[in-house]
Design a protein around this motif. Structure first.
Motif, PDB file in Angstrom:
ATOM      1  N   PRO A 229      13.770 -38.511 -20.112  1.00 39.47           N
ATOM      2  CA  PRO A 229      14.862 -39.193 -20.845  1.00 39.47           C
ATOM      3  C   PRO A 229      15.085 -38.626 -22.239  1.00 39.47           C
ATOM      4  O   PRO A 229      16.209 -38.644 -22.740  1.00 39.47           O
ATOM      5  N   TYR A 230      14.028 -38.115 -22.893  1.00 36.26           N
ATOM      6  CA  TYR A 230      14.215 -37.506 -24.208  1.00 36.26           C
ATOM      7  C   TYR A 230      15.070 -36.245 -24.089  1.00 36.26           C
ATOM      8  O   TYR A 230      15.989 -36.021 -24.888  1.00 36.26           O
ATOM      9  N   TYR A 231      14.756 -35.412 -23.097  1.00 37.62           N
ATOM     10  CA  TYR A 231      15.535 -34.183 -22.919  1.00 37.62           C
ATOM     11  C   TYR A 231      17.004 -34.507 -22.662  1.00 37.62           C
ATOM     12  O   TYR A 231      17.905 -33.914 -23.256  1.00 37.62           O
ATOM     13  N   ASN A 232      17.241 -35.465 -21.755  1.00 35.68           N
ATOM     14  CA  ASN A 232      18.617 -35.783 -21.413  1.00 35.68           C
ATOM     15  C   ASN A 232      19.346 -36.485 -22.550  1.00 35.68           C
ATOM     16  O   ASN A 232      20.544 -36.283 -22.744  1.00 35.68           O
ATOM     17  N   ARG A 233      18.614 -37.304 -23.316  1.00 36.99           N
ATOM     18  CA  ARG A 233      19.252 -37.915 -24.483  1.00 36.99           C
ATOM     19  C   ARG A 233      19.605 -36.849 -25.511  1.00 36.99           C
ATOM     20  O   ARG A 233      20.631 -36.937 -26.199  1.00 36.99           O
ATOM     21  N   ALA A 234      18.761 -35.824 -25.627  1.00 39.42           N
ATOM     22  CA  ALA A 234      19.081 -34.704 -26.523  1.00 39.42           C
ATOM     23  C   ALA A 234      20.373 -34.027 -26.086  1.00 39.42           C
ATOM     24  O   ALA A 234      21.230 -33.697 -26.916  1.00 39.42           O
ATOM     25  N   GLN A 235      20.545 -33.818 -24.773  1.00 40.04           N
ATOM     26  CA  GLN A 235      21.782 -33.215 -24.274  1.00 40.04           C
ATOM     27  C   GLN A 235      22.992 -34.072 -24.634  1.00 40.04           C
ATOM     28  O   GLN A 235      24.025 -33.565 -25.073  1.00 40.04           O
ATOM     29  N   ALA A 236      22.853 -35.386 -24.436  1.00 36.87           N
ATOM     30  CA  ALA A 236      23.971 -36.287 -24.763  1.00 36.87           C
ATOM     31  C   ALA A 236      24.259 -36.282 -26.253  1.00 36.87           C
ATOM     32  O   ALA A 236      25.424 -36.302 -26.673  1.00 36.87           O
ATOM     33  N   ARG A 237      23.204 -36.251 -27.078  1.00 43.87           N
ATOM     34  CA  ARG A 237      23.421 -36.245 -28.523  1.00 43.87           C
ATOM     35  C   ARG A 237      24.113 -34.967 -28.967  1.00 43.87           C
ATOM     36  O   ARG A 237      24.932 -34.991 -29.896  1.00 43.87           O
TER      37      ARG A 237
ATOM     38  N   GLY B 169      31.692 -38.361 -18.656  1.00 46.23           N
ATOM     39  CA  GLY B 169      32.201 -38.510 -20.014  1.00 46.23           C
ATOM     40  C   GLY B 169      31.786 -39.783 -20.717  1.00 46.23           C
ATOM     41  O   GLY B 169      32.159 -40.004 -21.877  1.00 46.23           O
ATOM     42  N   ASP B 170      31.004 -40.653 -20.051  1.00 45.67           N
ATOM     43  CA  ASP B 170      30.558 -41.904 -20.673  1.00 45.67           C
ATOM     44  C   ASP B 170      29.239 -41.646 -21.402  1.00 45.67           C
ATOM     45  O   ASP B 170      28.156 -42.030 -20.927  1.00 45.67           O
ATOM     46  N   LEU B 171      29.329 -41.033 -22.568  1.00 46.82           N
ATOM     47  CA  LEU B 171      28.113 -40.650 -23.290  1.00 46.82           C
ATOM     48  C   LEU B 171      27.390 -41.871 -23.849  1.00 46.82           C
ATOM     49  O   LEU B 171      26.153 -41.904 -23.882  1.00 46.82           O
ATOM     50  N   ASP B 172      28.136 -42.876 -24.304  1.00 54.05           N
ATOM     51  CA  ASP B 172      27.482 -44.079 -24.824  1.00 54.05           C
ATOM     52  C   ASP B 172      26.706 -44.790 -23.722  1.00 54.05           C
ATOM     53  O   ASP B 172      25.572 -45.257 -23.938  1.00 54.05           O
ATOM     54  N   GLY B 173      27.314 -44.890 -22.538  1.00 58.75           N
ATOM     55  CA  GLY B 173      26.603 -45.494 -21.413  1.00 58.75           C
ATOM     56  C   GLY B 173      25.383 -44.693 -21.015  1.00 58.75           C
ATOM     57  O   GLY B 173      24.334 -45.254 -20.674  1.00 58.75           O
ATOM     58  N   ALA B 174      25.511 -43.369 -21.049  1.00 57.47           N
ATOM     59  CA  ALA B 174      24.374 -42.505 -20.730  1.00 57.47           C
ATOM     60  C   ALA B 174      23.248 -42.705 -21.734  1.00 57.47           C
ATOM     61  O   ALA B 174      22.071 -42.816 -21.361  1.00 57.47           O
ATOM     62  N   MET B 175      23.608 -42.774 -23.019  1.00 58.62           N
ATOM     63  CA  MET B 175      22.593 -42.973 -24.060  1.00 58.62           C
ATOM     64  C   MET B 175      21.862 -44.298 -23.847  1.00 58.62           C
ATOM     65  O   MET B 175      20.638 -44.389 -24.024  1.00 58.62           O
ATOM     66  N   ALA B 176      22.594 -45.337 -23.471  1.00 57.22           N
ATOM     67  CA  ALA B 176      21.968 -46.641 -23.245  1.00 57.22           C
ATOM     68  C   ALA B 176      20.942 -46.562 -22.116  1.00 57.22           C
ATOM     69  O   ALA B 176      19.850 -47.135 -22.207  1.00 57.22           O
ATOM     70  N   ASP B 177      21.290 -45.843 -21.041  1.00 51.49           N
ATOM     71  CA  ASP B 177      20.348 -45.695 -19.930  1.00 51.49           C
ATOM     72  C   ASP B 177      19.126 -44.879 -20.340  1.00 51.49           C
ATOM     73  O   ASP B 177      17.995 -45.205 -19.974  1.00 51.49           O
ATOM     74  N   PHE B 178      19.332 -43.808 -21.084  1.00 53.00           N
ATOM     75  CA  PHE B 178      18.196 -42.996 -21.529  1.00 53.00           C
ATOM     76  C   PHE B 178      17.296 -43.803 -22.477  1.00 53.00           C
ATOM     77  O   PHE B 178      16.067 -43.708 -22.408  1.00 53.00           O
ATOM     78  N   ASN B 179      17.914 -44.600 -23.369  1.00 54.89           N
ATOM     79  CA  ASN B 179      17.126 -45.433 -24.279  1.00 54.89           C
ATOM     80  C   ASN B 179      16.262 -46.425 -23.500  1.00 54.89           C
ATOM     81  O   ASN B 179      15.088 -46.644 -23.825  1.00 54.89           O
ATOM     82  N   ARG B 180      16.850 -47.047 -22.469  1.00 53.52           N
ATOM     83  CA  ARG B 180      16.109 -48.020 -21.661  1.00 53.52           C
ATOM     84  C   ARG B 180      14.981 -47.320 -20.895  1.00 53.52           C
ATOM     85  O   ARG B 180      13.873 -47.867 -20.781  1.00 53.52           O
ATOM     86  N   ALA B 181      15.243 -46.123 -20.403  1.00 51.81           N
ATOM     87  CA  ALA B 181      14.210 -45.370 -19.687  1.00 51.81           C
ATOM     88  C   ALA B 181      13.032 -45.060 -20.609  1.00 51.81           C
ATOM     89  O   ALA B 181      11.864 -45.114 -20.197  1.00 51.81           O
TER      90      ALA B 181
END
Length: 693
Positions: free
Chosen positions: A414-422, A392-404
């Motif tokens: 990371p783009y695919y997974n960031r899309a899922q989080a968005r 449930g930590d979507l902001d933390g997940a987004m930060a990791d995907f952005n860094r990746a």
């Protein structure tokens, strides 16, 4: 629509053009011919005009036509650009992208901005290729010259030997000359270009001119000023403020808290600006605690008296509480629902705006999030982001995907997974851009296409959604969910035969996914109460539970974090429904006691209503349906002076039973809408409920 894998870490690969993705574009039709030329070698003039346009700021306005017509306008300055495209991802709203050196921003709703990727440059490529210098250009010939606004424009066209060809199919330029006959810039161009990504010819027409303004970052401020608003303000401006973020100020006392999802709570609150004005806000699971309304997270539905007895009630007096909400209008009459997005406004250096829930700045400063290990690879960051998203930590997940993405911008994962989080954060436009970028980078994950299709369907792009579902089935011929989603999209477009074929194929691949009734013409079960439109039969519990959903209701994406929610539905003007299973044990002999308890809870919970209204129970009885006992309970908050419930602001109906020793409950509500036809639709749904052991 049904979504594929929620978030996956493996790499997946296919080429496609993104909204702002890099595209390889070249001249098309160079083998064709022009009309008889006027003898002149214009090639040095063409090259000089292009070189002049490498510096300065240039306005561009025109169109790109392939299967559809796209309007394009904005500014170019070297590799920087500020360009808008119509149609965008949202109907009636242009999609705008700005890139300045290594910073990028995207706006899809006409108001709010989020960070983009500076190498997402499809719009730039379309507009820049015709004026791009230092290319290997074929020879041109002069067609003629003309005077426009006191300037001399030289018309030139691609020179080819063929005789029988439509000259309009050849690249053409109109060069603006000075008084000495030297080329200044390209004023207009018309040409076909071939897209390597799309594998098709696009016809482009652009006007260029020197621009007075410079390319600048988007506004860095919040979408709406920081003034504190009340529910009455939102109600007065709900259509003007649709989807905008405003700061809401309420009294510190919570009137009712209701859990409406695994991580979502709905609170009834009173604003500070208008006497006796109340509203509803939906919060993330722990936001009510962080804001001080509650001392601890409490599941279920409770009025403030219950919360006080449980020791869960937070502050009841003192300074007002303020937080930012997204305004969602629900119809012509009261009221708009406000969905909380955060308590603290954060303006990032790249111009994007975000919101956080921490209200104790000292605590935040003392306890910053743990930084990523310096030796963490992009793959490690993706996997860690996936785990954060699952928790449930979507902001933390987004930060990791952005860094990746920063570490490896050419990796699609990371783009695919960031899309899922968005998508989970309701950022549909951002999700579409990231799914597209993953595909552009080589993702062959069929879920990337299926999920982008779902996002496009949410934006009413049915053709785009169908194309994505089709590609998903090409990559994975046994992809039942993609067939089902395409069936729904085709049905919405009126393609009954195509929808029936897809429903049938989906059922063959996954019998649990779609019922027999979905394959047949649903009109045989009767139309909806709203307009006679055919409904869709939904089958749950391995086909044991069936209900008929009108065509203007849609089934929401299943959320793996809420396994007890069998299905959720969204209807017109904010109406919604859900089917819950196994929230706690319930045997048939306890059904009547459960009904009495819930009626008492709801009657008490509506103390927040204005004094000139009361909760009127239309029914609260134990009934027998197909030999099974159900609790049938329905109500409206009756306003003083109204003649009947058709004038009341909400109609809610429940059907509750015991199924295999567990609670099974179906709920549908008109959610603050007054249209009597919507009540009839809800009754149609509930009357169609059929359950068998």
């Amino acid at each position: 629509m049904k979504t594929g894998a929620v978030i996956r870490g493996q790499r997946l690969a296919v080429a496609a053009v993104s909204l702002f993705g890099t595209a390889s574009i070249a001249f098309a039709g160079t083998q064709k011919k022009s009309t008889k030329s006027i003898q002149l070698n214009p090639d040095p003039l063409v090259n000089a005009a292009m070189r002049n346009m490498e510096t300065g700021v240039w306005s561009v306005n025109g169109s790109v036509t392939f299967k559809k017509n796209i309007k394009l306008h904005g500014l170019l300055s070297g590799e920087d650009f500020d360009l808008s495209m119509e149609p965008g991802v949202k109907s009636g709203v242009p999609l705008r992208g700005i890139v300045i050196k290594d910073k990028a921003w995207v706006c899809s709703d006409g108001e709010t901005w989020h960070a983009g990727q500076p190498d997402d440059r499809l719009l730039y490529n379309w507009a820049h290729v015709p004026i791009m210098a230092d290319r290997q250009l074929p020879p041109f010939e002069k067609v003629g010259s003309e005077q426009r606004n006191g300037q001399t424009w030289l018309h030139v066209r691609l020179k080819v030997p063929e005789k029988k060809i439509n000259p309009k199919e050849l690249p053409e330029y109109w060069l603006v000359l000075d008084s000495q006959g030297q080329a200044q810039y390209i004023g207009h161009t018309e040409m076909p270009m071939f897209s390597q990504a799309r594998k098709e010819v696009m016809y482009c027409s652009f006007d260029y001119a020197p621009a007075k303004e410079k390319i600048a970052p988007p506004p860095l401020g919040a979408p709406v000023d920081d003034k504190g608003y009340g529910f009455n303000d939102i109600e007065q401006h709900k259509f003007d403020w649709k989807s905008r973020i405003v700061r809401l100020e309420v009294t510190p006392k919570i009137l009712e808290s209701k859990q409406i999802g695994e991580d979502t709570y709905r609170a009834f609150l009173k604003d500070t600006a208008t006497p006796n004005h109340y509203g509803v806000v939906e919060f993330p699971h722990d936001a009510l605690v962080k804001l001080g309304f509650l001392k601890k997270i409490v599941s279920g539905a409770h009025a403030w008296e219950d919360l006080e007895k449980m020791g869960a009630l937070g502050r009841t007096e003192g300074k007002p509480v303020s937080f930012y909400v997204e305004v969602i209008p629900l119809g012509e009459k009261p009221a708009a629902r406000a969905v909380a997005v955060g308590a603290k406004l954060v303006r990032d250096p790249d111009g994007s705006v975000s919101y956080g829930w921490e209200t104790d700045e000292k605590q935040t400063a003392q306890s910053p999030p743990a930084p990523a290990a310096s030796d963490a690879s992009d793959g490690d960051l993706v996997n860690r982001g996936i785990e954060k998203a699952k928790n449930g930590d979507l902001d933390g997940a987004m930060a990791d995907f952005n860094r990746a993405i920063e570490l490896n911008p050419k990796d699609d994962a990371p783009y695919y997974n960031r899309a899922q989080a968005r998508r989970m954060k309701n950022d549909t436009a951002g999700a579409i851009a990231d799914y597209t970028r993953a595909i552009e980078l080589g993702s062959t994950n069929p879920a990337a296409y299926n999920n982008r299709g779902n996002a496009r369907a949410e934006n009413n792009d049915k053709d785009g959604a169908i194309a994505d579902y089709t590609r998903a089935t090409e990559l994975k011929p046994d992809y039942a969910r993609a067939y089902y989603n395409r069936a729904v999209a085709r049905k919405d477009k009126g393609d009954a035969s195509g929808a029936a074929a897809d429903f049938k194929r989906a059922r063959q691949l996954d019998p649990k996914l779609v019922s027999e009734e979905s394959v047949a013409d649903s009109s045989s079960r009767g139309g909806s109460a709203n307009n006679g439109a055919a409904g869709t039969a939904v089958s749950l519990l391995d086909g044991k539970l069936k209900l008929d959903i009108p065509s203007d209701f849609s089934r929401d994406t299943d959320d793996p974090k809420t396994p007890k929610t069998l299905a959720k539905f969204s209807g017109p003007d904010g109406a919604w429904g859900e089917v819950l299973r196994g929230t706690h044990g319930l045997t048939p002999d306890k059904l009547e006691g459960y009904l009495k308890m819930r009626v008492a809870e709801y009657s008490k919970g509506f103390n927040w209503l204005p004094k000139d209204s009361h909760l009127q129970w239309l029914k609260k009885d134990i009934v027998t349906i197909d030999g099974r006992k159900w609790a049938d309970w329905r109500y409206v908050p009756m306003l003083k002076g109204t003649k009947d419930y058709s004038h009341s602001p909400v109609y809610t109906r429940f059907l509750t039973t015991s199924y295999k020793g567990q609670l099974l409950e179906v709920t549908f509500t008109s959610n603050l809408n007054t249209d009597p036809k919507l009540k009839a639709e809800i009754d149609h749904i509930m009357d169609s409920v059929h359950l068998e052991e």
